[in-house]
Write a protein that holds these residues in place. Structure first.
Motif, PDB file in Angstrom:
ATOM      1  N   GLN A 403       0.854  -1.195   0.000  1.00  0.00           N
ATOM      2  CA  GLN A 403       0.000   0.000   0.000  1.00  0.00           C
ATOM      3  C   GLN A 403       0.889   1.243   0.000  1.00  0.00           C
ATOM      4  OE1 GLN A 403      -2.334  -0.625   3.536  1.00  0.00           O
ATOM      5  NE2 GLN A 403      -3.277  -2.495   2.744  1.00  0.00           N
ATOM      6  N   GLU A 404       1.472   1.518  -1.154  1.00  0.00           N
ATOM      7  CA  GLU A 404       2.480   2.569  -1.262  1.00  0.00           C
ATOM      8  C   GLU A 404       2.345   3.326  -2.572  1.00  0.00           C
ATOM      9  OE1 GLU A 404       4.465   3.006   1.259  1.00  0.00           O
ATOM     10  OE2 GLU A 404       4.403   1.082   2.314  1.00  0.00           O
ATOM     11  N   GLY A 405       2.934   4.525  -2.602  1.00  0.00           N
ATOM     12  CA  GLY A 405       3.019   5.269  -3.847  1.00  0.00           C
ATOM     13  C   GLY A 405       4.151   4.804  -4.726  1.00  0.00           C
ATOM     14  N   ALA A 406       5.105   4.043  -4.157  1.00  0.00           N
ATOM     15  CA  ALA A 406       6.257   3.568  -4.935  1.00  0.00           C
ATOM     16  C   ALA A 406       6.809   2.292  -4.329  1.00  0.00           C
ATOM     17  CB  ALA A 406       7.350   4.639  -4.983  1.00  0.00           C
ATOM     18  N   VAL A 407       7.269   1.401  -5.186  1.00  0.00           N
ATOM     19  CA  VAL A 407       7.972   0.190  -4.768  1.00  0.00           C
ATOM     20  C   VAL A 407       9.322   0.181  -5.478  1.00  0.00           C
ATOM     21  CG1 VAL A 407       7.993  -2.330  -4.753  1.00  0.00           C
ATOM     22  CG2 VAL A 407       5.830  -1.104  -4.410  1.00  0.00           C
ATOM     23  N   ALA A 418      12.294  11.841 -13.647  1.00  0.00           N
ATOM     24  CA  ALA A 418      11.575  11.073 -14.666  1.00  0.00           C
ATOM     25  C   ALA A 418      10.468  10.201 -14.097  1.00  0.00           C
ATOM     26  CB  ALA A 418      12.561  10.188 -15.440  1.00  0.00           C
ATOM     27  N   LEU A 419      10.361  10.130 -12.750  1.00  0.00           N
ATOM     28  CA  LEU A 419       9.389   9.234 -12.129  1.00  0.00           C
ATOM     29  C   LEU A 419       8.360  10.024 -11.315  1.00  0.00           C
ATOM     30  CD1 LEU A 419      11.889   6.547 -10.770  1.00  0.00           C
ATOM     31  CD2 LEU A 419      10.492   6.404 -12.851  1.00  0.00           C
ATOM     32  N   PRO A 420       7.075   9.685 -11.450  1.00  0.00           N
ATOM     33  CA  PRO A 420       6.061  10.352 -10.618  1.00  0.00           C
ATOM     34  C   PRO A 420       6.368  10.121  -9.147  1.00  0.00           C
ATOM     35  CG  PRO A 420       5.025   9.060 -12.360  1.00  0.00           C
ATOM     36  CD  PRO A 420       6.486   8.690 -12.356  1.00  0.00           C
ATOM     37  N   PHE A 421       6.200  11.171  -8.333  1.00  0.00           N
ATOM     38  CA  PHE A 421       6.526  11.084  -6.915  1.00  0.00           C
ATOM     39  C   PHE A 421       5.330  11.513  -6.074  1.00  0.00           C
ATOM     40  CE2 PHE A 421       8.024  12.831  -2.914  1.00  0.00           C
ATOM     41  CZ  PHE A 421       8.828  11.815  -2.438  1.00  0.00           C
ATOM     42  N   GLY A 422       4.960  10.681  -5.109  1.00  0.00           N
ATOM     43  CA  GLY A 422       3.877  11.010  -4.199  1.00  0.00           C
ATOM     44  C   GLY A 422       3.394   9.765  -3.499  1.00  0.00           C
ATOM     45  N   GLY A 423       2.457   9.944  -2.567  1.00  0.00           N
ATOM     46  CA  GLY A 423       2.017   8.812  -1.768  1.00  0.00           C
ATOM     47  C   GLY A 423       0.521   8.647  -1.714  1.00  0.00           C
ATOM     48  N   ILE A 424       0.110   7.677  -0.892  1.00  0.00           N
ATOM     49  CA  ILE A 424      -1.297   7.429  -0.619  1.00  0.00           C
ATOM     50  C   ILE A 424      -1.493   7.439   0.894  1.00  0.00           C
ATOM     51  CG2 ILE A 424      -1.650   6.139  -2.755  1.00  0.00           C
ATOM     52  CD1 ILE A 424      -1.540   3.564  -1.067  1.00  0.00           C
ATOM     53  N   LYS A 425      -2.713   7.196   1.323  1.00  0.00           N
ATOM     54  CA  LYS A 425      -3.067   7.225   2.740  1.00  0.00           C
ATOM     55  C   LYS A 425      -2.621   8.571   3.339  1.00  0.00           C
ATOM     56  CE  LYS A 425      -1.226   3.136   3.930  1.00  0.00           C
ATOM     57  NZ  LYS A 425      -0.959   1.889   4.703  1.00  0.00           N
ATOM     58  N   ARG A 426      -2.043   8.554   4.529  1.00  0.00           N
ATOM     59  CA  ARG A 426      -1.667   9.807   5.196  1.00  0.00           C
ATOM     60  C   ARG A 426      -0.411  10.447   4.610  1.00  0.00           C
ATOM     61  NH1 ARG A 426      -1.217   7.442  10.833  1.00  0.00           N
ATOM     62  NH2 ARG A 426       0.148   9.224  11.185  1.00  0.00           N
ATOM     63  N   SER A 427       0.163   9.843   3.595  1.00  0.00           N
ATOM     64  CA  SER A 427       1.312  10.463   2.918  1.00  0.00           C
ATOM     65  C   SER A 427       0.876  11.511   1.905  1.00  0.00           C
ATOM     66  CB  SER A 427       2.166   9.388   2.231  1.00  0.00           C
ATOM     67  OG  SER A 427       2.887   8.637   3.186  1.00  0.00           O
ATOM     68  N   GLY A 428      -0.439  11.646   1.690  1.00  0.00           N
ATOM     69  CA  GLY A 428      -0.924  12.718   0.838  1.00  0.00           C
ATOM     70  C   GLY A 428      -1.529  12.246  -0.458  1.00  0.00           C
ATOM     71  N   PHE A 429      -1.670  13.191  -1.401  1.00  0.00           N
ATOM     72  CA  PHE A 429      -2.257  12.876  -2.699  1.00  0.00           C
ATOM     73  C   PHE A 429      -1.719  13.824  -3.760  1.00  0.00           C
ATOM     74  CE2 PHE A 429      -5.431  15.213  -0.096  1.00  0.00           C
ATOM     75  CZ  PHE A 429      -5.432  16.427  -0.756  1.00  0.00           C
ATOM     76  N   GLY A 430      -1.869  13.386  -5.014  1.00  0.00           N
ATOM     77  CA  GLY A 430      -1.289  14.124  -6.129  1.00  0.00           C
ATOM     78  C   GLY A 430       0.128  13.638  -6.385  1.00  0.00           C
ATOM     79  N   ARG A 431       0.704  14.077  -7.493  1.00  0.00           N
ATOM     80  CA  ARG A 431       2.045  13.649  -7.863  1.00  0.00           C
ATOM     81  C   ARG A 431       2.891  14.826  -8.308  1.00  0.00           C
ATOM     82  NH1 ARG A 431       0.600  10.113  -5.324  1.00  0.00           N
ATOM     83  NH2 ARG A 431       0.593   7.862  -5.718  1.00  0.00           N
ATOM     84  N   GLU A 432       4.170  14.748  -7.980  1.00  0.00           N
ATOM     85  CA  GLU A 432       5.162  15.695  -8.474  1.00  0.00           C
ATOM     86  C   GLU A 432       6.061  14.968  -9.464  1.00  0.00           C
ATOM     87  OE1 GLU A 432       5.970  18.811  -4.919  1.00  0.00           O
ATOM     88  OE2 GLU A 432       6.699  16.790  -4.527  1.00  0.00           O
ATOM     89  N   LEU A 433       6.810  15.749 -10.254  1.00  0.00           N
ATOM     90  CA  LEU A 433       7.812  15.238 -11.191  1.00  0.00           C
ATOM     91  C   LEU A 433       7.177  14.496 -12.371  1.00  0.00           C
ATOM     92  CD1 LEU A 433      10.410  13.976  -8.546  1.00  0.00           C
ATOM     93  CD2 LEU A 433      10.305  16.205  -9.657  1.00  0.00           C
ATOM     94  N   ALA A 434       8.021  14.186 -13.356  1.00  0.00           N
ATOM     95  CA  ALA A 434       7.630  13.458 -14.564  1.00  0.00           C
ATOM     96  C   ALA A 434       6.485  14.174 -15.285  1.00  0.00           C
ATOM     97  CB  ALA A 434       7.263  12.022 -14.223  1.00  0.00           C
TER      98      ALA A 434
END
Length: 450
Positions: A403-407, A418-434
């Motif tokens: 359950q993560e924004g990245a593995v 070059a890679l979308p950056f961001g999280g889910i749950k209490r890590s927030g929402f939306g993406r930066e980069l890419a």
């Protein structure tokens, strides 16, 4: 009026005055005025300014790195690397922005249909102190290239770095108002968000700050992008190559003195190799040099403020009171906290259940991958996870379980242009980069011609 003090030796650095409400309104109006002309430029015209910005970054690199190190204690070599990374981001968007933002023709009823990407206007950035340049750049550069203007409320304890950022854009010849430093206190942010000039907001920071900003933006029906930290797990499987994994694990936890949203904050190690890992890991941690962050040999500097070191100390001490054992470290001296490794840790202890924003890490054994996944997911955060194994295909087949924004497999979690950056749950929402990041603050406009 507030002062900035060097966390390494508590010497006075500078004094600043927050902007008044009148000054803030004038800044917003100026940025709004500029937004109309800036947004009307072609992407190619905007990118010409980014080319000049890269030269300005190179010219100012030493001053920027030194200021960052003095203000928040980042070891100087890591401060230089942060500025270098800002240049890499600019170069990435120079190469890709026009393709990302070009009109997209779509087959539909009618003679022609396409989608355009238009700027929103003035975007507010609320930024943290731990990466005072990189965090700003990954928000501001895509937004500016897309045709927006930005005003940035930076963390007060890096006010000098914030001023240098505004001077950087001026030196690169950007029109006044494209990038503006908004020197305000936290309790002034809501009033700025409420101003109709602000069209959206991006925040990187604590969960508390994110909740406050997102609520204010939602009340005004304005978009927000939030990156609120994480408690990333780093999983060492039984078949992991420890000669590769251990050095990466040390960097993943202790770079920037552990003050990173994407740091590996909970280590999960297969029980069959637990003792071997611990021997190698503790040996590596013991070799980390602490001291003056202006010394290029220093890897562990002070935390950015004494109260931050006190918070890490409390989380460790409370965990020890619950039965955790300190394998190495555990002592504080003002803003310095020793690199600390804990064992005999359970999931309800603060060092496992909470985000530890400093150089302390629990190491917990597991017997099956299913157990490791369950422990990894046993947090309200969801920013990223690292898994070390020689059986990459086996982990690839289980990516959906995390359950993560990245593995990241056989690598530490990192932000890459070059890679979308961001999280889910209490890590927030939306993406930066890419491509995702440059499209967060645009109007995706549909055009249909019958």
């Amino acid at each position: 009026m507030f002062s900035i003090v060097n966390p390494f030796n508590t010497t006075f650095l500078s004094e600043h005055q927050y902007f008044t409400g009148v000054q803030v309104i004038k800044i917003l109006q100026n940025s709004d005025h500029t937004a109309h002309t800036w947004g009307a430029k072609t992407i190619a015209e905007r990118l010409n300014f980014i080319k000049t910005l890269i030269f300005s970054l190179t010219k100012s690199q030493h001053l920027m790195a030194k200021t960052c190190t003095l203000e928040m204690g980042k070891p100087i070599k890591q401060s230089v690397a942060e500025v270098e990374k800002c240049k890499l981001l600019c170069e990435y968007y120079l190469k890709n922005a026009e393709e990302f933002l070009k009109d997209r023709h779509i087959a539909a009823d009618g003679s022609e249909s396409f989608v355009t990407h238009e700027p929103l206007g003035v975007i507010l950035g609320v930024m943290p102190w731990n990466f005072p340049y990189w965090q700003v750049f990954r928000f501001a550069i895509p937004a500016i290239i897309a045709g927006n203007t930005v005003v940035v409320k930076h963390a007060s304890n890096v006010a000098g770095s914030a001023i240098l950022l505004e001077e950087l854009f001026k030196d690169a010849g950007f029109p006044e108002g494209v990038y503006t430093n908004l020197l305000i206190a936290g309790d002034q942010v809501k009033e700025v968000i409420d101003n109709p000039i602000i069209k959206a907001v991006s925040l990187t920071g604590s969960e508390k700050a994110g909740t406050s900003v997102a609520s204010a933006a939602a009340a005004q029906v304005k978009k927000s992008v939030l990156e609120l930290g994480g408690s990333n797990a780093l999983i060492i499987c039984a078949d992991a190559d420890l000669e590769t994994a251990v050095p990466i694990a040390i960097t993943a936890r202790f770079q920037n003195t552990g003050q990173s949203c994407i740091a590996a904050k909970r280590f999960l190690v297969h029980s069959s190799i637990f003792d071997v890992f611990m021997e190698k890991f503790i040996k590596g941690v013991a070799e980390l040099k602490s001291g003056d962050p202006m010394d290029e040999a220093t890897y562990i500097g002070p935390l950015a403020r004494v109260d931050l070191a006190e918070e890490v100390e409390k989380q460790v001490n409370d965990s020890v009171a619950m039965g955790a054992k300190i394998a190495i470290g555990g002592k504080r001296n003002n803003a310095f906290y020793e690199p600390t490794v804990l064992t005999n840790v359970t999931a309800d202890m603060p060092v496992f259940a909470e985000e530890v924003f400093g150089p302390a890490v629990p190491v917990v054994p597991f017997d099956t991958l299913e157990e490791a996944v369950k422990l990894s997911n046993a947090t309200g955060f969801g920013l990223g996870v690292s898994v070390f194994t020689t059986d990459v295909d086996a982990i690839k087949s289980k990516i959906s379980l995390f359950q993560e924004g990245a593995v990241f497999i056989n690598a530490m979690v990192k932000s890459d242009p070059a890679l979308p950056f961001g999280g889910i749950k209490r890590s927030g929402f939306g993406r930066e980069l890419a491509e995702n990041g440059i499209k967060e603050f645009v109007n995706v406009k549909t055009v249909f011609i019958a």
